[in-house]
Design a protein around this motif. Structure first.
Motif, PDB file in Angstrom:
ATOM      1  N   GLU A 173      10.049  73.270  29.837  1.00  0.00           N
ATOM      2  CA  GLU A 173      11.040  74.106  30.512  1.00  0.00           C
ATOM      3  C   GLU A 173      12.376  73.925  29.804  1.00  0.00           C
ATOM      4  O   GLU A 173      13.278  73.212  30.260  1.00  0.00           O
ATOM      5  N   VAL A 174      12.477  74.578  28.659  1.00  0.00           N
ATOM      6  CA  VAL A 174      13.619  74.413  27.763  1.00  0.00           C
ATOM      7  C   VAL A 174      14.158  75.780  27.357  1.00  0.00           C
ATOM      8  O   VAL A 174      13.382  76.713  27.113  1.00  0.00           O
ATOM      9  N   ILE A 175      15.483  75.896  27.299  1.00  0.00           N
ATOM     10  CA  ILE A 175      16.120  77.058  26.707  1.00  0.00           C
ATOM     11  C   ILE A 175      16.276  76.726  25.227  1.00  0.00           C
ATOM     12  O   ILE A 175      17.092  75.890  24.845  1.00  0.00           O
ATOM     13  N   TRP A 176      15.466  77.348  24.387  1.00  0.00           N
ATOM     14  CA  TRP A 176      15.399  76.977  22.979  1.00  0.00           C
ATOM     15  C   TRP A 176      16.625  77.448  22.211  1.00  0.00           C
ATOM     16  O   TRP A 176      17.261  78.437  22.572  1.00  0.00           O
ATOM     17  N   SER A 209      17.074  68.372  13.714  1.00  0.00           N
ATOM     18  CA  SER A 209      17.404  68.221  15.125  1.00  0.00           C
ATOM     19  C   SER A 209      16.759  66.955  15.662  1.00  0.00           C
ATOM     20  O   SER A 209      15.595  66.677  15.377  1.00  0.00           O
ATOM     21  N   TYR A 210      17.520  66.210  16.465  1.00  0.00           N
ATOM     22  CA  TYR A 210      16.974  65.009  17.076  1.00  0.00           C
ATOM     23  C   TYR A 210      16.384  65.292  18.448  1.00  0.00           C
ATOM     24  O   TYR A 210      15.975  64.393  19.149  1.00  0.00           O
ATOM     25  N   TYR A 211      16.360  66.571  18.806  1.00  0.00           N
ATOM     26  CA  TYR A 211      15.899  66.882  20.152  1.00  0.00           C
ATOM     27  C   TYR A 211      15.458  68.323  20.226  1.00  0.00           C
ATOM     28  O   TYR A 211      16.245  69.227  19.971  1.00  0.00           O
ATOM     29  N   GLY A 212      14.224  68.560  20.520  1.00  0.00           N
ATOM     30  CA  GLY A 212      13.736  69.907  20.850  1.00  0.00           C
ATOM     31  C   GLY A 212      13.478  70.865  19.715  1.00  0.00           C
ATOM     32  O   GLY A 212      12.403  70.908  19.186  1.00  0.00           O
ATOM     33  N   PRO A 213      14.500  71.626  19.308  1.00  0.00           N
ATOM     34  CA  PRO A 213      15.848  71.623  19.867  1.00  0.00           C
ATOM     35  C   PRO A 213      15.983  72.615  21.022  1.00  0.00           C
ATOM     36  O   PRO A 213      15.380  73.686  21.013  1.00  0.00           O
ATOM     37  N   GLY A 214      16.744  72.266  22.007  1.00  0.00           N
ATOM     38  CA  GLY A 214      16.984  73.170  23.115  1.00  0.00           C
ATOM     39  C   GLY A 214      17.640  72.465  24.284  1.00  0.00           C
ATOM     40  O   GLY A 214      17.802  71.243  24.286  1.00  0.00           O
ATOM     41  N   PHE A 215      18.026  73.258  25.281  1.00  0.00           N
ATOM     42  CA  PHE A 215      18.661  72.743  26.480  1.00  0.00           C
ATOM     43  C   PHE A 215      17.639  72.713  27.620  1.00  0.00           C
ATOM     44  O   PHE A 215      17.095  73.752  27.981  1.00  0.00           O
ATOM     45  N   PRO A 216      17.364  71.558  28.199  1.00  0.00           N
ATOM     46  CA  PRO A 216      16.464  71.517  29.356  1.00  0.00           C
ATOM     47  C   PRO A 216      16.985  72.424  30.474  1.00  0.00           C
ATOM     48  O   PRO A 216      18.196  72.505  30.718  1.00  0.00           O
TER      49      PRO A 216
END
Length: 280
Positions: free
Chosen positions: A199-202, A212-219
């Motif tokens: 459930e991520v806004i990519w 990117s160290y995460y995802g990348p995206g906003f949870p």
């Protein structure tokens, strides 16, 4: 997944926060009192010379929607510290504001929110410090002493309105215009998570030389409770690999991806900036 309640950031951010705090106290100048002609003129020269706060174009300009830190056009020489001090100031300021727990109200709890963790009505989210990696932190000057500097992407919701984004819940509904690089990353995560969509806004960027160290995206959880005291904006830390782009201005556009987002019709989910690494 259990909620991990915290009252202070974990060791790495705490260490960085104390590191920055020391720089504040070591640079404060005292108040000066000048007397003359029977009256006292109190000249308050409480000048805080802080390496992470400046009043110039490099300090974060948080436009509504997706924005980048440092803002504007980034230009620096990794061999000359004076050329990237403003960028470091901007990143440090955002970093300390994000991980500093003192701004929250007593009735607001701060919890770590990786994908899959949702806050309740009295909680706000913070991301684990691991998303910053080993290079993207204040002690390492955000890697601006190399040709692989760090930036942070964040999202600033519209005032007095809770922004709602609906993440993709089917691997087959990713839009055709979504870049292949981010599609491949989503598919990799999908298979690693036993065919489960995060459930991520990519977030994707046009320049492919990005780590990117995460995802990348906003949870998705970061788009809840945005009006609570102590709310943190979501972040994605990116490292730009520019060793083959010396003395060349690289233009980068980053976009958010979720159901209902039309990047061709709105600037809220898109940001554009340039980076130039100068070396003699």
């Amino acid at each position: 997944m259990s909620r991990n309640m915290i009252t202070v950031p974990s060791e790495t951010p705490r260490k960085s926060y104390l590191y920055l705090k020391e720089k504040i106290s070591s640079n404060k100048k005292a108040t000066i009192v000048i007397s003359g002609g029977g009256c006292f003129i109190v000249v308050c020269l409480i000048v805080v010379v802080v390496t992470f706060v400046t009043c110039n174009s490099a300090v974060t300009a948080e436009k509504e929607g997706l924005f980048v830190i440092p803002s504007g056009n980034i230009k620096f020489n990794p061999n000359q510290k004076s050329t990237y001090e403003e960028e470091i100031s901007s990143l440090n300021q955002f970093f300390i504001d994000y991980y500093n727990n003192a701004t929250k109200a007593d009735d607001t709890q701060v919890i770590k929110c990786p994908p899959g963790v949702e806050p309740n009505a009295t909680q706000v989210c913070i991301l684990p410090e691991k998303i910053l990696g080993h290079e993207c932190n204040p002690e390492n000057v955000w890697n601006y002493n190399t040709t692989s500097p760090c930036i942070i992407l964040s999202y600033n919701g519209k005032t007095n309105r809770t922004t709602k984004f609906d993440p993709y819940d089917d691997i087959n509904e990713l839009p055709n215009q979504m870049p292949k690089l981010i599609k491949d990353k989503i598919k990799q995560i999908y298979f690693e998570e036993n065919n489960t969509m995060q459930e991520v806004i990519w977030v994707s960027c046009t320049f492919i030389g990005i780590h990117s160290y995460y995802g990348p995206g906003f949870p998705k959880s970061f788009f809840s409770n945005t009006n609570l005291p102590g709310y943190r904006k979501p972040i994605v830390a990116l490292q730009l690999i520019l060793k083959d782009e010396i003395n060349t201005t690289v233009e980068i556009t980053c976009n958010m991806w979720a159901k209902g987002i039309d990047n061709g019709k709105t600037s809220e989910t898109s940001v554009k900036f340039t980076v130039t690494v100068e070396k003699n």
